[in-house]
Design a protein around this motif. Structure first.
Motif, PDB file in Angstrom:
ATOM      1  N   GLU A  12       0.833  -1.204   0.000  1.00 44.59           N
ATOM      2  CA  GLU A  12       0.000   0.000   0.000  1.00 44.59           C
ATOM      3  C   GLU A  12       0.867   1.253   0.000  1.00 44.59           C
ATOM      4  O   GLU A  12       0.384   2.351  -0.250  1.00 44.59           O
ATOM      5  CB  GLU A  12      -0.905   0.006   1.225  1.00 44.59           C
ATOM      6  N   ALA A  13       2.141   1.057   0.299  1.00 45.06           N
ATOM      7  CA  ALA A  13       3.118   2.152   0.288  1.00 45.06           C
ATOM      8  C   ALA A  13       4.474   1.551  -0.073  1.00 45.06           C
ATOM      9  O   ALA A  13       4.705   0.354   0.115  1.00 45.06           O
ATOM     10  CB  ALA A  13       3.178   2.836   1.645  1.00 45.06           C
ATOM     11  N   LEU A  14       5.350   2.403  -0.579  1.00 43.63           N
ATOM     12  CA  LEU A  14       6.669   1.972  -1.020  1.00 43.63           C
ATOM     13  C   LEU A  14       7.717   2.944  -0.504  1.00 43.63           C
ATOM     14  O   LEU A  14       7.572   4.154  -0.660  1.00 43.63           O
ATOM     15  CB  LEU A  14       6.704   1.918  -2.552  1.00 43.63           C
ATOM     16  N   VAL A  15       8.756   2.396   0.140  1.00 47.91           N
ATOM     17  CA  VAL A  15       9.887   3.204   0.590  1.00 47.91           C
ATOM     18  C   VAL A  15      11.143   2.629  -0.048  1.00 47.91           C
ATOM     19  O   VAL A  15      11.436   1.442   0.108  1.00 47.91           O
ATOM     20  CB  VAL A  15      10.030   3.213   2.127  1.00 47.91           C
ATOM     21  N   LEU A  16      11.864   3.470  -0.769  1.00 50.20           N
ATOM     22  CA  LEU A  16      13.125   3.083  -1.398  1.00 50.20           C
ATOM     23  C   LEU A  16      14.269   3.598  -0.534  1.00 50.20           C
ATOM     24  O   LEU A  16      14.279   4.769  -0.160  1.00 50.20           O
ATOM     25  CB  LEU A  16      13.237   3.689  -2.800  1.00 50.20           C
TER      26      LEU A  16
ATOM     27  N   GLY B  87      -0.309   4.087  -2.298  1.00 39.82           N
ATOM     28  CA  GLY B  87      -0.812   5.423  -2.006  1.00 39.82           C
ATOM     29  C   GLY B  87       0.208   6.364  -1.402  1.00 39.82           C
ATOM     30  O   GLY B  87      -0.090   7.543  -1.188  1.00 39.82           O
ATOM     31  N   LYS B  88       1.407   5.851  -1.117  1.00 37.21           N
ATOM     32  CA  LYS B  88       2.483   6.695  -0.579  1.00 37.21           C
ATOM     33  C   LYS B  88       3.812   6.164  -1.090  1.00 37.21           C
ATOM     34  O   LYS B  88       4.004   4.956  -1.201  1.00 37.21           O
ATOM     35  CB  LYS B  88       2.509   6.684   0.944  1.00 37.21           C
ATOM     36  N   LEU B  89       4.720   7.089  -1.360  1.00 39.00           N
ATOM     37  CA  LEU B  89       6.041   6.737  -1.851  1.00 39.00           C
ATOM     38  C   LEU B  89       7.067   7.654  -1.202  1.00 39.00           C
ATOM     39  O   LEU B  89       6.866   8.863  -1.139  1.00 39.00           O
ATOM     40  CB  LEU B  89       6.101   6.898  -3.378  1.00 39.00           C
ATOM     41  N   ALA B  90       8.147   7.061  -0.717  1.00 36.38           N
ATOM     42  CA  ALA B  90       9.264   7.852  -0.181  1.00 36.38           C
ATOM     43  C   ALA B  90      10.566   7.235  -0.663  1.00 36.38           C
ATOM     44  O   ALA B  90      10.676   6.013  -0.784  1.00 36.38           O
ATOM     45  CB  ALA B  90       9.229   7.879   1.345  1.00 36.38           C
ATOM     46  N   ALA B  91      11.524   8.087  -0.936  1.00 34.59           N
ATOM     47  CA  ALA B  91      12.875   7.651  -1.263  1.00 34.59           C
ATOM     48  C   ALA B  91      13.819   8.278  -0.255  1.00 34.59           C
ATOM     49  O   ALA B  91      13.718   9.468   0.045  1.00 34.59           O
ATOM     50  CB  ALA B  91      13.258   8.066  -2.677  1.00 34.59           C
TER      51      ALA B  91
ATOM     52  N   ALA C  85      17.197  13.313   0.678  1.00 33.19           N
ATOM     53  CA  ALA C  85      18.557  13.052   0.201  1.00 33.19           C
ATOM     54  C   ALA C  85      19.590  13.746   1.081  1.00 33.19           C
ATOM     55  O   ALA C  85      19.432  14.913   1.439  1.00 33.19           O
ATOM     56  CB  ALA C  85      18.709  13.523  -1.238  1.00 33.19           C
ATOM     57  N   HIS C  86      20.628  13.011   1.412  1.00 33.71           N
ATOM     58  CA  HIS C  86      21.795  13.581   2.091  1.00 33.71           C
ATOM     59  C   HIS C  86      22.873  13.735   1.027  1.00 33.71           C
ATOM     60  O   HIS C  86      23.395  12.751   0.516  1.00 33.71           O
ATOM     61  CB  HIS C  86      22.273  12.657   3.208  1.00 33.71           C
ATOM     62  N   TYR C  87      23.162  14.986   0.693  1.00 31.82           N
ATOM     63  CA  TYR C  87      24.167  15.283  -0.318  1.00 31.82           C
ATOM     64  C   TYR C  87      25.540  15.426   0.326  1.00 31.82           C
ATOM     65  O   TYR C  87      25.655  15.563   1.550  1.00 31.82           O
ATOM     66  CB  TYR C  87      23.804  16.570  -1.064  1.00 31.82           C
ATOM     67  N   SER C  88      26.553  15.417  -0.510  1.00 32.80           N
ATOM     68  CA  SER C  88      27.944  15.635  -0.090  1.00 32.80           C
ATOM     69  C   SER C  88      28.393  14.666   0.991  1.00 32.80           C
ATOM     70  O   SER C  88      29.056  15.061   1.959  1.00 32.80           O
ATOM     71  CB  SER C  88      28.150  17.092   0.368  1.00 32.80           C
TER      72      SER C  88
END
Length: 193
Positions: free
Chosen positions: A77-81, A123-127, A167-170
């Motif tokens: 029902e939701a996806l987290v990458l 219904g929800k997606l987070a990366a 996102a954590h850059y650098s």
């Protein structure tokens, strides 16, 4: 919700591994049912075979090599990458997951030659990701991973679904302080997911 967490990093002591553990812990503590798919631990084969490519547009069945993953995606029902950015792209194992599991009849269907998204169960997606370089350098390359999440995957799931990209850059210049701050941001996001 039933949340499919797709994790793609081979090193259990990495910062990404810590993020993955945090994601799973916080989602579980919030009462979600977690399907924790660690692609490396499950020895997922990212290679699209000749047979799979030749039959790409054919209806897949229970004997298909990716059938178990297709079923898990359909139940979500939701996806987290959870993954790192390597060479301004996805790790090969995650890209292979998209190639082998996000299939016609699974994530989209073709109607008169036009794509119609079908993953409306999500219904929800987070990366949650990390970049070695800065946001500026990612922008110079067009930041393909961000665009895939924010545009392509958004268009594939339920219309109007919530989509976030953390996102954590650098990372090459990160400190304990920047990593802790990012972990706190991820924790807060998973707490209200």
């Amino acid at each position: 919700m039933n949340v499919l967490v797709l994790y793609a990093h081979p090193v259990e002591t990495s910062f990404n591994a810590g993020l993955h553990r945090l994601i799973v812990e916080r989602l579980a503590a919030a009462g979600h049912s977690i399907d924790d798919c660690d692609l490396y631990a499950e020895d997922f084969d990212p290679r699209l075979t000749r047979t799979e490519r030749l039959g790409y547009h054919d209806q897949r069945g229970p004997t298909d090599a990716a059938a178990g993953y297709v079923e898990r995606l359909r139940k979500a029902e939701a996806l987290v990458l959870s993954f790192p950015i390597w060479n301004y792209g996805y790790p090969a194992i995650l890209k292979g997951f998209f190639d082998r599991v996000f299939l016609p009849g699974v994530s989209f269907k073709l109607v008169d030659g036009k794509v119609q998204p079908t993953l409306h169960n999500i219904g929800k997606l987070a990366a949650v990701t990390t970049y070695g370089g800065s946001r500026f350098r990612a922008m110079l390359t067009g930041d393909p991973p961000r665009k895939v999440v924010k545009r392509m995957l958004r268009a594939t799931i339920k219309p109007g679904a919530s989509v976030s990209y953390l996102a954590h850059y650098s990372m090459n210049l990160s400190t304990d302080q920047t990593r802790k701050a990012f972990m706190a941001k991820v924790a807060a996001s998973m707490d209200v997911f």
